[in-house]
Design an enzyme around this catalytic site. Structure first.
Site, PDB file in Angstrom:
ATOM      1  N   HIS A  41      27.682  40.033  37.687  1.00 22.68           N
ATOM      2  CA  HIS A  41      28.595  41.181  37.739  1.00 22.68           C
ATOM      3  C   HIS A  41      27.998  42.257  36.843  1.00 22.68           C
ATOM      4  O   HIS A  41      27.940  42.105  35.627  1.00 22.68           O
ATOM      5  CB  HIS A  41      30.001  40.795  37.271  1.00 22.68           C
ATOM      6  CG  HIS A  41      30.722  39.931  38.244  1.00 22.68           C
ATOM      7  ND1 HIS A  41      31.473  38.843  37.864  1.00 22.68           N
ATOM      8  CD2 HIS A  41      30.823  39.994  39.598  1.00 22.68           C
ATOM      9  CE1 HIS A  41      32.006  38.278  38.941  1.00 22.68           C
ATOM     10  NE2 HIS A  41      31.616  38.959  40.013  1.00 22.68           N
ATOM     11  N   SER A  42      27.571  43.333  37.476  1.00 23.64           N
ATOM     12  CA  SER A  42      26.702  44.257  36.756  1.00 23.64           C
ATOM     13  C   SER A  42      27.331  44.941  35.543  1.00 23.64           C
ATOM     14  O   SER A  42      26.613  45.269  34.603  1.00 23.64           O
ATOM     15  CB  SER A  42      26.161  45.320  37.718  1.00 23.64           C
ATOM     16  OG  SER A  42      27.129  45.700  38.677  1.00 23.64           O
ATOM     17  N   ARG A  43      28.648  45.128  35.523  1.00 24.47           N
ATOM     18  CA  ARG A  43      29.251  45.849  34.394  1.00 24.47           C
ATOM     19  C   ARG A  43      29.334  44.999  33.137  1.00 24.47           C
ATOM     20  O   ARG A  43      29.648  45.527  32.063  1.00 24.47           O
ATOM     21  CB  ARG A  43      30.652  46.362  34.756  1.00 24.47           C
ATOM     22  CG  ARG A  43      31.670  45.270  35.107  1.00 24.47           C
ATOM     23  CD  ARG A  43      32.942  45.917  35.672  1.00 24.47           C
ATOM     24  NE  ARG A  43      33.956  44.939  36.044  1.00 24.47           N
ATOM     25  CZ  ARG A  43      34.953  45.181  36.904  1.00 24.47           C
ATOM     26  NH1 ARG A  43      35.046  46.371  37.469  1.00 24.47           N
ATOM     27  NH2 ARG A  43      35.835  44.246  37.178  1.00 24.47           N
ATOM     28  N   ARG A  62      30.926  46.490  39.616  1.00 22.93           N
ATOM     29  CA  ARG A  62      30.910  45.037  39.488  1.00 22.93           C
ATOM     30  C   ARG A  62      30.092  44.353  40.573  1.00 22.93           C
ATOM     31  O   ARG A  62      29.404  43.356  40.324  1.00 22.93           O
ATOM     32  CB  ARG A  62      32.359  44.546  39.537  1.00 22.93           C
ATOM     33  CG  ARG A  62      32.594  43.061  39.770  1.00 22.93           C
ATOM     34  CD  ARG A  62      34.096  42.797  39.850  1.00 22.93           C
ATOM     35  NE  ARG A  62      34.450  41.474  40.307  1.00 22.93           N
ATOM     36  CZ  ARG A  62      34.609  40.416  39.504  1.00 22.93           C
ATOM     37  NH1 ARG A  62      34.423  40.524  38.205  1.00 22.93           N
ATOM     38  NH2 ARG A  62      34.947  39.239  40.007  1.00 22.93           N
ATOM     39  N   ASN A  74      30.349  36.904  43.082  1.00 19.54           N
ATOM     40  CA  ASN A  74      30.896  35.626  42.638  1.00 19.54           C
ATOM     41  C   ASN A  74      32.143  35.225  43.435  1.00 19.54           C
ATOM     42  O   ASN A  74      32.955  34.443  42.967  1.00 19.54           O
ATOM     43  CB  ASN A  74      31.214  35.645  41.146  1.00 19.54           C
ATOM     44  CG  ASN A  74      31.148  34.245  40.537  1.00 19.54           C
ATOM     45  OD1 ASN A  74      30.348  33.413  40.987  1.00 19.54           O
ATOM     46  ND2 ASN A  74      31.986  33.964  39.554  1.00 19.54           N
ATOM     47  N   ARG A  75      32.253  35.772  44.641  1.00 26.98           N
ATOM     48  CA  ARG A  75      33.243  35.281  45.608  1.00 26.98           C
ATOM     49  C   ARG A  75      32.523  34.990  46.925  1.00 26.98           C
ATOM     50  O   ARG A  75      33.170  34.633  47.911  1.00 26.98           O
ATOM     51  CB  ARG A  75      34.357  36.308  45.868  1.00 26.98           C
ATOM     52  CG  ARG A  75      35.147  36.749  44.651  1.00 26.98           C
ATOM     53  CD  ARG A  75      36.090  35.657  44.147  1.00 26.98           C
ATOM     54  NE  ARG A  75      36.907  36.148  43.033  1.00 26.98           N
ATOM     55  CZ  ARG A  75      36.483  36.153  41.762  1.00 26.98           C
ATOM     56  NH1 ARG A  75      35.282  35.691  41.449  1.00 26.98           N
ATOM     57  NH2 ARG A  75      37.291  36.602  40.802  1.00 26.98           N
ATOM     58  N   SER A 110      31.105  38.123  31.357  1.00 28.76           N
ATOM     59  CA  SER A 110      31.999  38.575  30.271  1.00 28.76           C
ATOM     60  C   SER A 110      33.176  39.289  30.931  1.00 28.76           C
ATOM     61  O   SER A 110      33.053  39.731  32.064  1.00 28.76           O
ATOM     62  CB  SER A 110      31.247  39.533  29.322  1.00 28.76           C
ATOM     63  OG  SER A 110      31.144  40.837  29.854  1.00 28.76           O
ATOM     64  N   TYR A 111      34.334  39.524  30.317  1.00 28.53           N
ATOM     65  CA  TYR A 111      34.671  39.091  28.983  1.00 28.53           C
ATOM     66  C   TYR A 111      35.841  38.105  29.072  1.00 28.53           C
ATOM     67  O   TYR A 111      36.434  37.973  30.138  1.00 28.53           O
ATOM     68  CB  TYR A 111      35.086  40.308  28.154  1.00 28.53           C
ATOM     69  CG  TYR A 111      36.273  41.065  28.705  1.00 28.53           C
ATOM     70  CD1 TYR A 111      36.074  42.083  29.669  1.00 28.53           C
ATOM     71  CD2 TYR A 111      37.579  40.813  28.313  1.00 28.53           C
ATOM     72  CE1 TYR A 111      37.145  42.794  30.202  1.00 28.53           C
ATOM     73  CE2 TYR A 111      38.659  41.512  28.846  1.00 28.53           C
ATOM     74  CZ  TYR A 111      38.436  42.503  29.779  1.00 28.53           C
ATOM     75  OH  TYR A 111      39.500  43.195  30.310  1.00 28.53           O
ATOM     76  N   TYR A 157      42.062  32.029  36.642  1.00 29.59           N
ATOM     77  CA  TYR A 157      42.774  32.267  37.905  1.00 29.59           C
ATOM     78  C   TYR A 157      42.113  31.475  39.010  1.00 29.59           C
ATOM     79  O   TYR A 157      40.941  31.098  38.899  1.00 29.59           O
ATOM     80  CB  TYR A 157      42.779  33.759  38.291  1.00 29.59           C
ATOM     81  CG  TYR A 157      41.498  34.539  38.075  1.00 29.59           C
ATOM     82  CD1 TYR A 157      40.262  34.107  38.576  1.00 29.59           C
ATOM     83  CD2 TYR A 157      41.508  35.747  37.366  1.00 29.59           C
ATOM     84  CE1 TYR A 157      39.110  34.835  38.376  1.00 29.59           C
ATOM     85  CE2 TYR A 157      40.344  36.488  37.171  1.00 29.59           C
ATOM     86  CZ  TYR A 157      39.150  36.027  37.673  1.00 29.59           C
ATOM     87  OH  TYR A 157      38.007  36.760  37.474  1.00 29.59           O
ATOM     88  N   GLU A 208      32.408  32.994  29.809  1.00 30.72           N
ATOM     89  CA  GLU A 208      32.867  34.382  29.696  1.00 30.72           C
ATOM     90  C   GLU A 208      32.688  34.737  28.228  1.00 30.72           C
ATOM     91  O   GLU A 208      33.323  34.154  27.352  1.00 30.72           O
ATOM     92  CB  GLU A 208      34.348  34.524  30.085  1.00 30.72           C
ATOM     93  CG  GLU A 208      34.661  34.294  31.551  1.00 30.72           C
ATOM     94  CD  GLU A 208      34.466  35.535  32.421  1.00 30.72           C
ATOM     95  OE1 GLU A 208      34.067  36.597  31.876  1.00 30.72           O
ATOM     96  OE2 GLU A 208      34.685  35.446  33.639  1.00 30.72           O
TER      97      GLU A 208
END
Lengths: 418, 293
Positions: free
Chosen positions: A179-181, A237, A253-254, A306-307, A357, A379
């Site tokens: 996730h790039s951010r 993201r 990641n889904r 993260s996070y 989740y 994370e």
């Protein structure tokens, strides 16, 4: 002794001009005591300016002599006329010294580049790729770079392989930045790569680990996204793939083939958790899957995000616990404990579905169901004060504490082969 | 929209928002009373007698409404605690005082049919400027089951909350801003590297406290909000003794992973605290997203 002499010769070469052009080093094999006597008498011939690196003592040991250029022929004639066997060890001493000097300068430059790299700052994609090359050059016997395929926008995906040899040793996979951010993760990946390279041979734990296992580290798992967070949108993201409609990108990641399109993933292309048109539609995900499958001996799969300060185990696509849950939870709790020991940073441990989740199509669910038992997701810092925009002065402390958690997991994996 | 809600919520502590329940509610009512605010002021020190303490212990009061012990590492507890954090910040935060949940000690929940779910959380918070930890916070959070979003109803008290003294810092800041020749402004807080200039920190805190109101309002059992970024802030002219600011903030919602833009106006002075006077949701791609240097 030879080393000391070589060093002194070298130092002279460094501080003065070229004194040894055409000088040769001969290795002499005396056959009997008589030949030894001849060689010993040579030592007394001061006008020849012979520099004995190995002195004549008895026929069992070679005699090494550095001979100034002007006297090389004369000495060779003497040896030949006495039937004393010799070989030329160094053909031109100056040439060897020049090469060594050159290598020294190159290595110093490389070391300056890798040591001067600021691990406590966030860097652009090109900078990280450049740094990876210097790391490989600096540690050629340990680190290599593998191109596992291109991204949607055509960028290479580079995995750093840490290996001390062997033939397809069991491996540990670590990825950051999917996730790039989540910038602290790529930065942690860079620090970790450097840590492994510099600690090998100095720290017994990592040395023991690398003597029987390989580590594969994908620092930029989503290069297109990372570039976009620098050029356009710090909060991006997803990938940058164009599917249908006007919205871009799929949540990588889904997108894995694990409960794909189940709970916790959106079928709306504009959503930040869009799972994509089908499992592994994203070339970035597909590249990793292909690599893992082709390798065939990956024993642990660790994805770093993260996070939230969490250390999680499968599953996300269901709240049912995996068969190995108890063992994985125990390992996770010890790893979190090790992490906390450094700066007091608290991590919660558990399965993805209960801790954060339900989330289907995730990487560690895929790796676990593929058969890689030791699958974990981190994370990293923090818990929401700064979130994705973690101050750069927290990069190194985060990487340092995370390292303790990672090492715990890796050592456990090594001690529990399957 | 936001100011009417503010008035309604300001009146909330005067209203017993708890549903009338069925039989054997005495112990629960005792717990409710112990946790209720008195006339809108904070009951910061919780003195419980033995009966009240017993009432706070989770008990199987009625098999129809069981109290469930929650795992403090799992999301039902962490989401509820986050709502309490937003509530605490909005009611007690300032440009010098901003709380984060530090640790959750214990959490329980009860499903109340046709009403919703009520959580009881025992936790500690850490104040960000002073780094002080405030233990023994207790919160009760009711998520009503409604069509659409409804603001969670929260009661929250902490022992020794008042020990965090920031009034000097707040007054100094207030006078400093009041006497500036120009209206203060700021953009990109923090910047991409996470840097915040020292002089922008109070505006960052203030934005966080204002955003807490929105996040509290918008929360339910399927959300977890944090303020991700302040896109810009500008001070507004104000005729009264309140300082007023216009903010565009980015909120991160963890469950959907969305970044949500809100525009809000915030009023503050050291005695009256922080108030969100206006707020509205901005469309997803209203403006150029924050970018790195």
């Amino acid at each position: 002794m030879k080393g000391l002499v070589f060093l002194s010769v070298f130092l002279v070469a460094v501080y003065s001009q070229k004194l040894f052009i055409g000088d040769q080093v001969l290795r002499i094999k005396a056959e009997n005591d008589e030949q030894i006597s001849i060689l010993q008498s040579l030592e007394t011939q001061e006008h020849l300016q012979l520099d004995f690196w190995l002195h004549p003592a008895n026929p069992e040991f070679p005699v090494d002599i550095r001979i100034p250029f002007s006297n090389v022929q004369a000495v060779k004639v003497l040896l030949e006329s006495n039937n004393i066997q010799y070989s030329v060890l160094i053909d031109d001493v100056q040439a060897v010294l020049d090469e060594e000097q050159h290598e020294l300068e190159v290595n110093q430059k490389r070391e300056r580049l890798t040591k001067s790299f600021n691990f406590g700052a966030y860097h652009k994609l090109e900078t990280i790729y450049g740094w990876m090359d210097t790391l490989v050059t600096q540690y050629p016997n340990l680190v290599s770079k593998i191109n596992i395929g291109s991204t949607y926008e055509g960028r290479p995906m580079y995995v750093l392989k840490f290996s001390t040899g062997g033939n397809k040793r069991p491996g540990i996979w670590i990825d950051t930045g999917i996730h790039s951010r989540e910038w602290v993760t790529q930065a942690t990946g860079v620090w970790t790569a450097n840590k492994i390279a510099t600690d090998y041979g100095r720290d017994s734990s990592i040395t023991t680990l690398l003597n029987s296992m390989d580590v594969f580290l994908l620092i930029l798992a989503n290069p297109d996204g990372y570039a976009f967070t620098h050029s356009n949108n710090r909060m991006w993201r997803k990938t940058r793939s164009k599917t249908s409609g006007s919205c871009i990108g799929v949540d990588p990641n889904r997108n894995w083939n694990a409960g794909f399109s189940g709970p916790g993933a959106s079928n709306n292309p504009c959503s930040d958790s869009y799972h994509g048109p089908y499992a592994q539609s994203e070339v970035e995900v597909n590249n990793i899957v292909t690599f893992i499958q082709q390798h065939g001996q990956i024993k642990s799969f660790i994805s770093v995000h993260s996070y939230s300060q969490l250390l999680m185990v499968p599953y996300g696509y269901t709240c049912d616990k995996p068969a190995d849950y108890q063992e994985l939870e125990n390992v996770g709790k010890s790893a979190a404990s090790a992490l906390k020991s450094l700066y007091g940073t608290s991590y919660q441990v558990g399965n993805i579905c209960d801790v954060i989740y339900p989330a289907s199509g995730g990487s560690i669910d895929w790796s676990y169901d593929y058969g890689i038992k030791y699958s974990f997701a981190f994370e990293l810092r923090d818990t929401g004060r700064y979130g994705f925009i973690l101050p750069a002065n927290q990069i190194i402390p985060t990487a340092q504490e995370t390292w303790l958690g990672l090492m715990h997991i890796m050592q456990y994996v090594q001690a529990h082969p399957y | 929209m936001c100011w009417t809600l503010w008035i309604a919520l300001g009146l909330f502590p005067l209203v017993d928002g708890h549903p009338t329940l069925k039989t054997d509610q005495n112990s629960l009512e005792a717990a409710d009373t112990a946790l209720n605010h008195q006339n809108g002021t904070l009951n910061s020190v919780l003195h419980l007698d033995d009966r009240e303490k017993a009432a706070l212990e989770p008990t199987w009061v009625d098999p129809a409404f069981p109290m469930k012990e929650l795992n403090t590492s799992h999301y039902p507890a962490t989401r509820a605690a986050k709502v309490a954090e937003h509530y605490l910040n909005y009611h007690h935060g300032s440009p010098s005082k901003w709380f984060m949940v530090h640790a959750i000690e214990r959490a329980t929940s009860e499903d109340i049919p046709e009403v919703g779910t009520k959580y009881h959380i025992q936790f500690s918070v850490q104040e960000q400027a002073t780094k002080k930890i405030v233990e023994n916070c207790i919160a009760e959070i009711l998520f009503r089951q409604t069509e659409g979003q409804s603001t969670p109803e929260v009661n929250c008290t902490c022992d020794d909350l008042l020990k965090i003294k920031t009034s000097d810092a707040d007054h100094a800041l207030y006078h400093h801003i009041k006497h500036q020749p120009h209206l203060v402004t700021g953009t990109d807080i923090p910047d991409s590297q996470g840097n915040i200039p020292k002089e922008m920190e109070p505006l960052w805190y203030l934005g966080g406290i204002g955003a807490s109101f929105i996040m509290w309002q918008q929360s339910n059992e399927s959300t977890l909000y944090n303020m991700a970024h302040i896109h810009n802030v500008k001070q507004l002219n104000s005729e009264n003794d309140l300082l007023a600011f216009d903010y565009v903030v980015l909120l991160h919602e963890m469950v959907s992973q969305e970044i949500i833009h809100w525009h809000m106006q915030v009023a503050w002075n050291p005695t009256q605290g922080v108030t969100v006077t206006q707020c509205h949701l901005l469309p997803k791609d209203t403006m150029k997203q924050p970018s790195a240097e």
